[in-house]
Write a protein that holds these residues in place. Structure first.
Motif, PDB file in Angstrom:
ATOM      1  N   SER A   1       0.844  -1.198   0.000  1.00  0.00           N
ATOM      2  CA  SER A   1       0.000   0.000   0.000  1.00  0.00           C
ATOM      3  C   SER A   1       0.876   1.244   0.000  1.00  0.00           C
ATOM      4  O   SER A   1       1.778   1.383   0.826  1.00  0.00           O
ATOM      5  CB  SER A   1      -0.894   0.016   1.241  1.00  0.00           C
ATOM      6  OG  SER A   1      -1.771  -1.082   1.251  1.00  0.00           O
ATOM      7  N   ALA A   2       0.623   2.129  -0.943  1.00  0.00           N
ATOM      8  CA  ALA A   2       1.436   3.340  -1.077  1.00  0.00           C
ATOM      9  C   ALA A   2       0.897   4.167  -2.235  1.00  0.00           C
ATOM     10  O   ALA A   2       0.051   3.716  -3.003  1.00  0.00           O
ATOM     11  CB  ALA A   2       2.900   2.982  -1.348  1.00  0.00           C
ATOM     12  N   MET A   3       1.432   5.368  -2.353  1.00  0.00           N
ATOM     13  CA  MET A   3       1.224   6.151  -3.559  1.00  0.00           C
ATOM     14  C   MET A   3       2.302   5.727  -4.541  1.00  0.00           C
ATOM     15  O   MET A   3       3.470   5.719  -4.188  1.00  0.00           O
ATOM     16  CB  MET A   3       1.343   7.648  -3.262  1.00  0.00           C
ATOM     17  CG  MET A   3       1.006   8.531  -4.455  1.00  0.00           C
ATOM     18  SD  MET A   3      -0.734   8.537  -4.846  1.00  0.00           S
ATOM     19  CE  MET A   3      -1.337   9.687  -3.591  1.00  0.00           C
ATOM     20  N   TYR A   4       1.894   5.383  -5.742  1.00  0.00           N
ATOM     21  CA  TYR A   4       2.829   4.913  -6.753  1.00  0.00           C
ATOM     22  C   TYR A   4       3.020   5.988  -7.820  1.00  0.00           C
ATOM     23  O   TYR A   4       2.050   6.587  -8.299  1.00  0.00           O
ATOM     24  CB  TYR A   4       2.309   3.628  -7.401  1.00  0.00           C
ATOM     25  CG  TYR A   4       2.519   2.412  -6.555  1.00  0.00           C
ATOM     26  CD1 TYR A   4       1.756   2.185  -5.409  1.00  0.00           C
ATOM     27  CD2 TYR A   4       3.501   1.472  -6.867  1.00  0.00           C
ATOM     28  CE1 TYR A   4       1.966   1.083  -4.606  1.00  0.00           C
ATOM     29  CE2 TYR A   4       3.710   0.358  -6.085  1.00  0.00           C
ATOM     30  CZ  TYR A   4       2.938   0.172  -4.953  1.00  0.00           C
ATOM     31  OH  TYR A   4       3.153  -0.943  -4.176  1.00  0.00           O
ATOM     32  N   TYR A   5       4.280   6.203  -8.187  1.00  0.00           N
ATOM     33  CA  TYR A   5       4.630   7.218  -9.165  1.00  0.00           C
ATOM     34  C   TYR A   5       5.445   6.599 -10.303  1.00  0.00           C
ATOM     35  O   TYR A   5       6.337   5.786 -10.054  1.00  0.00           O
ATOM     36  CB  TYR A   5       5.494   8.311  -8.532  1.00  0.00           C
ATOM     37  CG  TYR A   5       4.858   9.047  -7.387  1.00  0.00           C
ATOM     38  CD1 TYR A   5       4.992   8.580  -6.081  1.00  0.00           C
ATOM     39  CD2 TYR A   5       4.127  10.215  -7.595  1.00  0.00           C
ATOM     40  CE1 TYR A   5       4.409   9.252  -5.020  1.00  0.00           C
ATOM     41  CE2 TYR A   5       3.548  10.899  -6.539  1.00  0.00           C
ATOM     42  CZ  TYR A   5       3.696  10.403  -5.253  1.00  0.00           C
ATOM     43  OH  TYR A   5       3.130  11.086  -4.203  1.00  0.00           O
ATOM     44  N   CYS A   6       5.171   6.999 -11.530  1.00  0.00           N
ATOM     45  CA  CYS A   6       6.050   6.640 -12.624  1.00  0.00           C
ATOM     46  C   CYS A   6       7.024   7.792 -12.859  1.00  0.00           C
ATOM     47  O   CYS A   6       6.717   8.950 -12.548  1.00  0.00           O
ATOM     48  CB  CYS A   6       5.278   6.320 -13.890  1.00  0.00           C
ATOM     49  SG  CYS A   6       4.244   7.653 -14.552  1.00  0.00           S
ATOM     50  N   ALA A   7       8.190   7.457 -13.367  1.00  0.00           N
ATOM     51  CA  ALA A   7       9.240   8.446 -13.570  1.00  0.00           C
ATOM     52  C   ALA A   7      10.016   8.124 -14.840  1.00  0.00           C
ATOM     53  O   ALA A   7      10.099   6.963 -15.245  1.00  0.00           O
ATOM     54  CB  ALA A   7      10.182   8.474 -12.372  1.00  0.00           C
TER      55      ALA A   7
ATOM     56  N   TRP B   1       8.086  13.185 -13.625  1.00  0.00           N
ATOM     57  CA  TRP B   1       7.291  12.398 -12.692  1.00  0.00           C
ATOM     58  C   TRP B   1       5.815  12.572 -12.984  1.00  0.00           C
ATOM     59  O   TRP B   1       5.373  13.647 -13.417  1.00  0.00           O
ATOM     60  CB  TRP B   1       7.547  12.850 -11.247  1.00  0.00           C
ATOM     61  CG  TRP B   1       8.925  12.563 -10.754  1.00  0.00           C
ATOM     62  CD1 TRP B   1      10.043  13.327 -10.925  1.00  0.00           C
ATOM     63  CD2 TRP B   1       9.335  11.419  -9.998  1.00  0.00           C
ATOM     64  NE1 TRP B   1      11.127  12.716 -10.333  1.00  0.00           N
ATOM     65  CE2 TRP B   1      10.716  11.544  -9.750  1.00  0.00           C
ATOM     66  CE3 TRP B   1       8.671  10.292  -9.507  1.00  0.00           C
ATOM     67  CZ2 TRP B   1      11.452  10.603  -9.030  1.00  0.00           C
ATOM     68  CZ3 TRP B   1       9.392   9.357  -8.791  1.00  0.00           C
ATOM     69  CH2 TRP B   1      10.756   9.511  -8.562  1.00  0.00           C
ATOM     70  N   GLY B   2       5.066  11.493 -12.714  1.00  0.00           N
ATOM     71  CA  GLY B   2       3.626  11.608 -12.759  1.00  0.00           C
ATOM     72  C   GLY B   2       3.095  12.136 -11.438  1.00  0.00           C
ATOM     73  O   GLY B   2       3.861  12.387 -10.503  1.00  0.00           O
ATOM     74  N   GLN B   3       1.784  12.254 -11.369  1.00  0.00           N
ATOM     75  CA  GLN B   3       1.159  12.844 -10.184  1.00  0.00           C
ATOM     76  C   GLN B   3       0.892  11.817  -9.096  1.00  0.00           C
ATOM     77  O   GLN B   3       0.583  12.173  -7.960  1.00  0.00           O
ATOM     78  CB  GLN B   3      -0.157  13.536 -10.578  1.00  0.00           C
ATOM     79  CG  GLN B   3      -1.355  12.617 -10.696  1.00  0.00           C
ATOM     80  CD  GLN B   3      -1.328  11.715 -11.921  1.00  0.00           C
ATOM     81  OE1 GLN B   3      -0.467  11.836 -12.796  1.00  0.00           O
ATOM     82  NE2 GLN B   3      -2.297  10.798 -11.990  1.00  0.00           N
ATOM     83  N   GLY B   4       0.997  10.543  -9.437  1.00  0.00           N
ATOM     84  CA  GLY B   4       0.805   9.484  -8.453  1.00  0.00           C
ATOM     85  C   GLY B   4      -0.573   8.857  -8.517  1.00  0.00           C
ATOM     86  O   GLY B   4      -1.551   9.509  -8.899  1.00  0.00           O
ATOM     87  N   THR B   5      -0.629   7.584  -8.137  1.00  0.00           N
ATOM     88  CA  THR B   5      -1.904   6.872  -8.033  1.00  0.00           C
ATOM     89  C   THR B   5      -1.832   5.993  -6.786  1.00  0.00           C
ATOM     90  O   THR B   5      -0.831   5.332  -6.537  1.00  0.00           O
ATOM     91  CB  THR B   5      -2.197   6.060  -9.306  1.00  0.00           C
ATOM     92  OG1 THR B   5      -3.504   5.478  -9.220  1.00  0.00           O
ATOM     93  CG2 THR B   5      -1.183   4.935  -9.529  1.00  0.00           C
ATOM     94  N   GLN B   6      -2.889   6.023  -5.998  1.00  0.00           N
ATOM     95  CA  GLN B   6      -2.896   5.350  -4.698  1.00  0.00           C
ATOM     96  C   GLN B   6      -3.274   3.883  -4.844  1.00  0.00           C
ATOM     97  O   GLN B   6      -4.240   3.541  -5.535  1.00  0.00           O
ATOM     98  CB  GLN B   6      -3.877   6.045  -3.758  1.00  0.00           C
ATOM     99  CG  GLN B   6      -3.982   5.421  -2.385  1.00  0.00           C
ATOM    100  CD  GLN B   6      -2.718   5.602  -1.556  1.00  0.00           C
ATOM    101  OE1 GLN B   6      -2.081   6.669  -1.587  1.00  0.00           O
ATOM    102  NE2 GLN B   6      -2.335   4.562  -0.831  1.00  0.00           N
ATOM    103  N   VAL B   7      -2.509   3.050  -4.165  1.00  0.00           N
ATOM    104  CA  VAL B   7      -2.811   1.624  -4.078  1.00  0.00           C
ATOM    105  C   VAL B   7      -3.000   1.269  -2.612  1.00  0.00           C
ATOM    106  O   VAL B   7      -2.137   1.585  -1.782  1.00  0.00           O
ATOM    107  CB  VAL B   7      -1.674   0.776  -4.684  1.00  0.00           C
ATOM    108  CG1 VAL B   7      -1.902  -0.707  -4.410  1.00  0.00           C
ATOM    109  CG2 VAL B   7      -1.560   1.028  -6.181  1.00  0.00           C
ATOM    110  N   THR B   8      -4.113   0.635  -2.292  1.00  0.00           N
ATOM    111  CA  THR B   8      -4.404   0.224  -0.923  1.00  0.00           C
ATOM    112  C   THR B   8      -4.724  -1.260  -0.926  1.00  0.00           C
ATOM    113  O   THR B   8      -5.636  -1.697  -1.644  1.00  0.00           O
ATOM    114  CB  THR B   8      -5.573   1.019  -0.351  1.00  0.00           C
ATOM    115  OG1 THR B   8      -5.285   2.413  -0.407  1.00  0.00           O
ATOM    116  CG2 THR B   8      -5.824   0.619   1.097  1.00  0.00           C
ATOM    117  N   VAL B   9      -3.981  -2.009  -0.123  1.00  0.00           N
ATOM    118  CA  VAL B   9      -4.162  -3.455  -0.037  1.00  0.00           C
ATOM    119  C   VAL B   9      -4.597  -3.800   1.386  1.00  0.00           C
ATOM    120  O   VAL B   9      -3.910  -3.459   2.343  1.00  0.00           O
ATOM    121  CB  VAL B   9      -2.870  -4.206  -0.391  1.00  0.00           C
ATOM    122  CG1 VAL B   9      -3.113  -5.717  -0.403  1.00  0.00           C
ATOM    123  CG2 VAL B   9      -2.316  -3.735  -1.720  1.00  0.00           C
ATOM    124  N   SER B  10      -5.738  -4.435   1.526  1.00  0.00           N
ATOM    125  CA  SER B  10      -6.217  -4.767   2.868  1.00  0.00           C
ATOM    126  C   SER B  10      -6.980  -6.080   2.861  1.00  0.00           C
ATOM    127  O   SER B  10      -7.298  -6.603   1.774  1.00  0.00           O
ATOM    128  CB  SER B  10      -7.076  -3.640   3.413  1.00  0.00           C
ATOM    129  OG  SER B  10      -8.199  -3.451   2.587  1.00  0.00           O
TER     130      SER B  10
END
Length: 136
Positions: free
Chosen positions: A90-96, A127-136
């Motif tokens: 789980s995190a904010m993921y960014y491409c670069a 960098w991109g703006q980010g996309t959130q991934v949450t694993v639960s």
């Protein structure tokens, strides 16, 4: 102008899969190093996966065997296929993106050990703006 736009994040159960996309525009990106990074609040940005223009890849130990970085040149899109997801993913993921010469000069190269995934992403200018991934 150069633009990277991520998509595909969301919430998923433990053990599930997600595919992140990063749309590339504004440049040919022929000789570029691409990477995915992730960050959670209060922690350093972590390099997850890198892709050289010759197709060579590298991964953080924590995601090896579970994540795959790839690029569709026809669609000008970078991907991160994530499977067997864990809560710690789980995190904010960014491409670069950065020209390969950045890491050739700095050493030891885009996908080499100690290369682009190290150093919290220093060397990447786009960098991109980010996309959130949450694993639960």
């Amino acid at each position: 102008h150069v633009q990277l736009v991520e998509s595909g994040g969301g919430s998923v159960q433990v053990g599930g899969s997600l595919r992140l996309s990063c749309a590339l525009s504004g440049h040919s990106y022929r000789s570029y190093c691409f990477a995915w990074f992730r960050q959670t609040p209060g922690r350093e940005r972590e390099g997850v996966a890198a892709l050289d223009s010759d197709g060579t890849t590298s991964y953080a130990d924590s995601v090896k065997g579970r994540f795959t970085i790839s690029r569709d040149n026809a669609k000008n899109t970078l991907y991160l296929q994530m499977s067997n997801l864990k809560p710690e993913d789980s995190a904010m993921y960014y491409c670069a993106a950065a020209h390969l010469i950045v890491f050739d000069v700095r050493g030891p190269g885009c996908t080499a050990v100690g290369g682009a995934l190290d150093g919290e992403g220093t060397g990447f200018g786009y960098w991109g703006q980010g996309t959130q991934v949450t694993v639960s």
